[in-house]
Design an enzyme around this catalytic site. Sequence first.
Site, short mmCIF file in Angstrom:
data_model
loop_
_atom_site.label_atom_id
_atom_site.label_comp_id
_atom_site.label_asym_id
_atom_site.label_seq_id
_atom_site.Cartn_x
_atom_site.Cartn_y
_atom_site.Cartn_z
N CYS A 32 32.67 8.90 -4.86
CA CYS A 32 33.05 8.19 -3.64
C CYS A 32 34.03 9.05 -2.85
O CYS A 32 35.12 9.36 -3.34
CB CYS A 32 33.66 6.84 -3.99
SG CYS A 32 34.42 5.98 -2.59
N LYS A 59 28.61 -3.04 -10.78
CA LYS A 59 30.05 -3.26 -10.92
C LYS A 59 30.39 -4.27 -12.01
O LYS A 59 29.69 -5.27 -12.17
CB LYS A 59 30.62 -3.73 -9.58
CG LYS A 59 30.70 -2.63 -8.53
CD LYS A 59 31.09 -3.16 -7.18
CE LYS A 59 29.86 -3.68 -6.46
NZ LYS A 59 30.07 -3.89 -5.02
N SER A 85 40.77 3.12 1.60
CA SER A 85 41.22 4.50 1.37
C SER A 85 42.45 4.85 2.18
O SER A 85 43.40 5.44 1.65
CB SER A 85 40.09 5.50 1.65
OG SER A 85 39.76 5.57 3.02
#
Length: 238
Positions: A32, A59, A85
């Site tokens: 990612c 997940k 992020s």
Amino acid sequence: MPVVEETKHLEVDAPLPPLKKGLLRLYSNRFCVFSQRTRLVLAAKSANYEIINIHLKKKPTWYASKNPNGTTPCLEKDEDIVWDSIITCEYGNDIFAENPLWPTDPLAKAKDRMLIDFFNSKIFPNFMKLTFYPVEGKEEFYQQEYEKNVGKLQENLVERGTTFFGGSQPGMVDYMMWPWFERWVLLDDTFPKDNFPTILTWRKNMIAAPAVKEAAIPDDIHLEYFKNFKQNIFQYDY
């Protein structure tokens, strides 16, 4: 090493690893780009932390209780949680005093923020269209857009007259852009890298930076992951 422990990519039925009091935890995914931003910042801050890797296609059932958006990165410390992020990078920069990643001058900081916004809106989306998410019949358009905007980024670095966008050392602005430039190995031969000598030099200098080395994925692993991705195979542990 600042990363004190790192798991494989946990799937649906994996139990939640117990928190260690006082230790920062990063919920991440190795491939990612947004998680890599956070890893870069934590490495630059010499932070001690653990990584719990998440299989984003399978997940763990408990992950929604950590981040209801189901995305990575996500930071947790003593049950305090932040995600996204940019937010996790800001948080990491704030809680670890060593090596501040923003310039102290308000105008310089504003210019770095504007450059990150330009990158987020004009550069990385076009890179993704050239690699992971191509649009049939629009390849030339997205390549032209990408080249044009990387050219503008190069002009910005030339105007700054510094080794890195952040100055003599990488700053927040460099780390926010780096994951996509690490992945230049995925661009095919039609992309004229030699047209961007200043970016190539910056890229060479970034590769040598300690935080980049710590958070790096080798080129051959990027290529293997990309090959699998194009076949809808989501293999994260190599």
